[in-house]
Design a protein around this motif. Structure first.
Motif, PDB file in Angstrom:
ATOM      1  N   SER A 103     -23.347 -16.956  78.882  1.00  0.00           N
ATOM      2  CA  SER A 103     -22.577 -16.714  77.654  1.00  0.00           C
ATOM      3  C   SER A 103     -23.201 -17.463  76.480  1.00  0.00           C
ATOM      4  O   SER A 103     -23.201 -16.973  75.352  1.00  0.00           O
ATOM      5  N   SER A 104     -23.765 -18.623  76.741  1.00  0.00           N
ATOM      6  CA  SER A 104     -24.445 -19.378  75.694  1.00  0.00           C
ATOM      7  C   SER A 104     -25.685 -18.633  75.201  1.00  0.00           C
ATOM      8  O   SER A 104     -25.933 -18.547  73.991  1.00  0.00           O
ATOM      9  N   ILE A 105     -26.460 -18.098  76.134  1.00  0.00           N
ATOM     10  CA  ILE A 105     -27.640 -17.313  75.747  1.00  0.00           C
ATOM     11  C   ILE A 105     -27.204 -16.129  74.896  1.00  0.00           C
ATOM     12  O   ILE A 105     -27.757 -15.880  73.816  1.00  0.00           O
ATOM     13  N   LEU A 106     -26.207 -15.395  75.380  1.00  0.00           N
ATOM     14  CA  LEU A 106     -25.766 -14.200  74.662  1.00  0.00           C
ATOM     15  C   LEU A 106     -25.261 -14.535  73.268  1.00  0.00           C
ATOM     16  O   LEU A 106     -25.619 -13.873  72.286  1.00  0.00           O
ATOM     17  N   VAL A 107     -24.455 -15.566  73.153  1.00  0.00           N
ATOM     18  CA  VAL A 107     -23.923 -15.963  71.855  1.00  0.00           C
ATOM     19  C   VAL A 107     -25.044 -16.366  70.904  1.00  0.00           C
ATOM     20  O   VAL A 107     -25.049 -15.979  69.731  1.00  0.00           O
ATOM     21  N   VAL A 127     -17.132 -15.243  62.201  1.00  0.00           N
ATOM     22  CA  VAL A 127     -17.827 -14.500  63.263  1.00  0.00           C
ATOM     23  C   VAL A 127     -18.528 -15.488  64.190  1.00  0.00           C
ATOM     24  O   VAL A 127     -18.422 -15.392  65.423  1.00  0.00           O
ATOM     25  N   PHE A 128     -19.222 -16.445  63.612  1.00  0.00           N
ATOM     26  CA  PHE A 128     -19.942 -17.430  64.425  1.00  0.00           C
ATOM     27  C   PHE A 128     -18.972 -18.344  65.171  1.00  0.00           C
ATOM     28  O   PHE A 128     -19.215 -18.719  66.316  1.00  0.00           O
ATOM     29  N   LEU A 133     -16.293 -19.897  70.190  1.00  0.00           N
ATOM     30  CA  LEU A 133     -15.046 -20.019  70.953  1.00  0.00           C
ATOM     31  C   LEU A 133     -15.080 -19.194  72.229  1.00  0.00           C
ATOM     32  O   LEU A 133     -14.524 -19.602  73.258  1.00  0.00           O
ATOM     33  N   TRP A 134     -15.751 -18.046  72.178  1.00  0.00           N
ATOM     34  CA  TRP A 134     -15.870 -17.197  73.373  1.00  0.00           C
ATOM     35  C   TRP A 134     -16.617 -17.943  74.485  1.00  0.00           C
ATOM     36  O   TRP A 134     -16.146 -18.021  75.612  1.00  0.00           O
ATOM     37  N   THR A 135     -17.773 -18.507  74.173  1.00  0.00           N
ATOM     38  CA  THR A 135     -18.526 -19.219  75.214  1.00  0.00           C
ATOM     39  C   THR A 135     -17.807 -20.501  75.640  1.00  0.00           C
ATOM     40  O   THR A 135     -17.841 -20.878  76.808  1.00  0.00           O
ATOM     41  N   LEU A 136     -17.125 -21.147  74.714  1.00  0.00           N
ATOM     42  CA  LEU A 136     -16.340 -22.332  75.048  1.00  0.00           C
ATOM     43  C   LEU A 136     -15.222 -21.971  76.037  1.00  0.00           C
ATOM     44  O   LEU A 136     -15.029 -22.643  77.055  1.00  0.00           O
TER      45      LEU A 136
END
Length: 185
Positions: A103-107, A127-128, A133-136
């Motif tokens: 998820s970190s790579i994708l973000v 947006v950022f 927050l998504w990867t967190l």
């Protein structure tokens, strides 16, 4: 590590059935299938718009990131948290967290694509923040479910950001126009 056990003990203490259901949904949003679907959609959309370098960035970083993550798990061979605290069945090693790393790579690569291609509306800090927050949330869901120690998740985020950074650097470097660079002071 003592911090890992303390954090695990804390999350076990706050578990409730409804919260666990929510966390399972969150963790599945960062799983292999979801990551593959999101990556494929982004890559196809970029290719359809003629953005080959950015499509390579997203697809290449995610594909090779999966390989690197698997090799890191084998190299470190860290055991997962004990069975009674674990709410999910996992068969691979614990370090680093694959959900957190991928998820970190994708973000990071999606953020780079937004910076390179999107208009001001998409370059909005919200947006950022949403991407972060998504990867967190995905990483913390892995700790809540007892699938990973906190340090596995932190390492996953760091390895993922580093891997994405290497890809971003390589794509930016390779996509520069040498004729324009010679004219720069």
């Amino acid at each position: 590590m003592q911090i890992d056990q303390s954090v695990l003990d804390s999350v076990v203490g706050i578990r409730t059935p409804w919260l666990t259901d929510v966390v399972v949904v969150i963790t599945n949003l960062g799983g292999t299938v979801a990551s593959l679907v999101v990556t494929t959609v982004i890559v196809l959309a970029l290719l359809a718009r003629g953005h080959r370098a950015e499509a390579l960035l997203v697809g290449g970083a995610m594909f090779t990131g999966q390989l690197v993550m698997s090799l890191l798990k084998l190299a470190f061979g860290r055991a997962r948290p004990p069975e009674p605290e674990r709410l999910v069945v996992e068969v691979t090693h614990s370090f680093p967290s694959g959900h957190a790393m991928m998820s970190s790579i994708l973000v990071c690569v999606v953020g780079a694509v937004i910076v390179r291609l999107a208009g001001p509306r998409w370059r909005n800090p919200a947006v950022f923040a949403g991407l972060a927050l998504w990867t967190l949330a995905i990483g913390l869901s892995r700790v809540y479910l007892g699938a990973h120690w906190l340090t596995d998740v932190i390492a996953g985020w760091l390895f993922g950001a580093a891997w994405a950074g290497l890809w971003i650097w390589a794509i930016v470097k390779s996509s520069r126009n040498p004729a324009l660079e010679r004219r720069l002071p």
